[in-house]
Write a protein that holds these residues in place. Structure first.
Motif, short mmCIF file in Angstrom:
data_model
loop_
_atom_site.label_atom_id
_atom_site.label_comp_id
_atom_site.label_asym_id
_atom_site.label_seq_id
_atom_site.Cartn_x
_atom_site.Cartn_y
_atom_site.Cartn_z
N ASN A 195 0.79 -1.23 0.00
CA ASN A 195 0.00 0.00 0.00
C ASN A 195 0.82 1.28 0.00
N GLY A 196 2.14 1.14 -0.01
CA GLY A 196 3.00 2.32 -0.02
C GLY A 196 2.96 3.12 1.27
N GLU A 197 2.56 2.46 2.38
CA GLU A 197 2.47 3.14 3.67
C GLU A 197 3.81 3.09 4.40
N LYS A 198 4.32 4.24 4.77
CA LYS A 198 5.58 4.28 5.52
C LYS A 198 5.32 3.89 6.97
N PRO A 199 6.29 3.24 7.60
CA PRO A 199 6.09 2.82 8.98
C PRO A 199 6.12 4.00 9.94
N PRO A 200 5.58 3.85 11.14
CA PRO A 200 5.65 4.94 12.12
C PRO A 200 7.08 5.18 12.55
N ARG A 201 7.33 6.32 13.15
CA ARG A 201 8.68 6.66 13.63
C ARG A 201 8.71 6.54 15.16
N HIS A 202 9.37 5.52 15.64
CA HIS A 202 9.59 5.33 17.07
C HIS A 202 10.69 4.29 17.24
N PRO A 203 11.18 4.03 18.46
CA PRO A 203 12.31 3.12 18.64
C PRO A 203 12.01 1.66 18.39
N TRP A 204 10.75 1.30 18.12
CA TRP A 204 10.38 -0.11 17.99
C TRP A 204 10.07 -0.51 16.56
N ILE A 205 10.52 0.31 15.59
CA ILE A 205 10.33 -0.06 14.19
C ILE A 205 11.55 0.39 13.38
#
Length: 410
Positions: A400-410
């Motif tokens: 789906n072209g969705e970027k992952p969230p920004r945090h220390p667990w990804i």
């Protein structure tokens, strides 16, 4: 506090160990890690079974210079590639994953300082790191709504701040010289307060009772009205308010530890099968290592370990690209590449730790061998963040072209 005052302050709290060696290149980092690994591995099983903290071995590790390899070149470090960083951690984690885990958050904070430290903070703390000073961590809390729900508070006080809270999973804090603490400031922003070991109000309790990663000293840290100077506070939220490599750096170190565990479990499986395992009664073979079904299973695990190694190296290259040109696209690509490595390292470590007993046989479960430590370590360390969410992130990115969230667990 000025730079000169910071340096004077540092000299008053220097470590009581020889100054660390300063590594100058990727090749030297790998060479030193390989040379150090046998000494770290020597009593790893005994330390695990007796819950002996690795004081001597950790001193060897930090004073080797390996804790300073990500310090930027302009501050005297080697700033090695992230593939090299991951391989160094995997080498040490194969020897003892507890020792491989201890510098996780130290290295994470070096990246945090690189990204958002003031010039004074960078000069001060990078100098300490190159001397061999170790950062622990007091990041996570227990009993809150989620891992990102931080109750620890940093409140303004004359000349600085007061820090109050209670932390758990404080890996390495008991063995550290400084304890970086994640807290919320008066504006509810996430910050990191650097607290010197021995500060009034700092209590670190060795109450880590997990069945795995037993000697990481990942217990409780209590923070009671600790005074923190302004220059010891890092605006950590900035690392996630914009696209940076903060999250991928955190994750690749996690994946490297699990890669080391997988390598160790496979190594000990092969060693045990070669030495002790008997052939099954329905064959006429002389040795267990001639069993074609055992050979097939060893081949399967070895392929998965090699694939894990390749994904780990690949993810490091993606992080390198994102560090050189940080933007929404490069950081997302790095996060996804590391997520793939994290999935494979998790599943391979757990598989190798379990298959060891199936292939080696009942004798391998005896306490004298302590081979269950591999699975226990893998199961414990891989709980840091669930890989089921990594599958989702990877699939959503490519489908789906969705970027992952920004945090220390990804």
């Amino acid at each position: 506090m000025s730079t000169s005052a910071l340096r004077k302050d540092a000299s008053l709290h220097s470590i009581h160990r020889p100054l660390a060696h300063i590594i100058k290149s990727d090749e030297e980092a790998i060479s030193i890690a390989k040379a150090l690994a046998p000494a770290i591995a020597k009593e790893a099983a005994k330390r695990d079974s007796e819950r002996q903290l690795p004081y001597k071995e950790l001193d060897l590790f930090s004073q080797s210079g390996l804790w300073g390899i990500t310090v930027p070149k302009e501050y005297g470090g080697a700033f090695v590639s992230n593939a090299t960083l991951a391989e160094v951690i995997a080498i040490i984690a194969e020897a003892d994953p507890c020792i491989g885990q201890v510098p996780q958050n130290h290295l994470y904070m070096v990246e945090g300082l690189r990204l958002d430290g003031t010039e004074e903070q960078k000069k001060f703390f990078f100098d300490l790191v190159l001397q061999g000073v170790r950062f622990g961590n007091a990041f996570s809390e227990i009993g809150t709504k989620s891992v990102s729900d931080v109750q620890t508070r940093l409140t303004p006080s004359e000349g600085g701040y007061l820090l109050n809270g209670k932390k758990f999973y404080s890996s390495g804090a008991l063995l550290a010289d400084w304890v970086p603490v994640v807290a919320k400031d008066e504006n509810d922003n996430t910050v990191v307060a650097f607290v010197k070991k021995g500060s009034e109000g700092l209590t670190i309790i060795d109450d880590w009772s997990s069945f795995g990663q037993r000697t990481t000293a990942s217990g409780t840290t209590i923070l009671e009205n600790i005074f923190v100077p302004k220059n010891y506070v890092l605006p950590h939220h900035l690392a996630f308010d914009r696209p940076t490599t903060m999250g991928p750096i955190a994750q690749i170190i996690q994946a490297a530890v699990d890669t080391g565990i997988a390598r160790a479990a496979l190594r000990d499986t092969i060693d045990f099968v070669r030495k002790y395992t008997r052939p099954w009664i329905d064959t006429e073979l002389e040795h267990g290592y001639e069993d074609p079904l055992t050979i097939r299973e060893i081949g399967d695990i070895q392929i998965k370990v090699h694939a894990t190694d390749a994904l780990l190296k690949r993810s490091g290259e993606f992080i390198d690209a994102a560090q050189k040109n940080p933007n929404e696209d490069t950081v997302a690509a790095a996060s996804i590449a590391v997520a793939e490595a994290k999935v494979f390292s998790t599943e391979t470590a757990l598989l190798a730790g379990s298959k060891l007993f199936e292939l080696a046989g009942t004798r391998s479960t005896l306490g004298q061998y302590n081979l269950d430590r591999h699975w226990r370590n893998a199961r414990t360390h891989t709980l840091h963040d669930p890989v089921r969410w990594k599958y989702f992130a990877v699939g959503n990115y490519y489908l789906n072209g969705e970027k992952p969230p920004r945090h220390p667990w990804i």
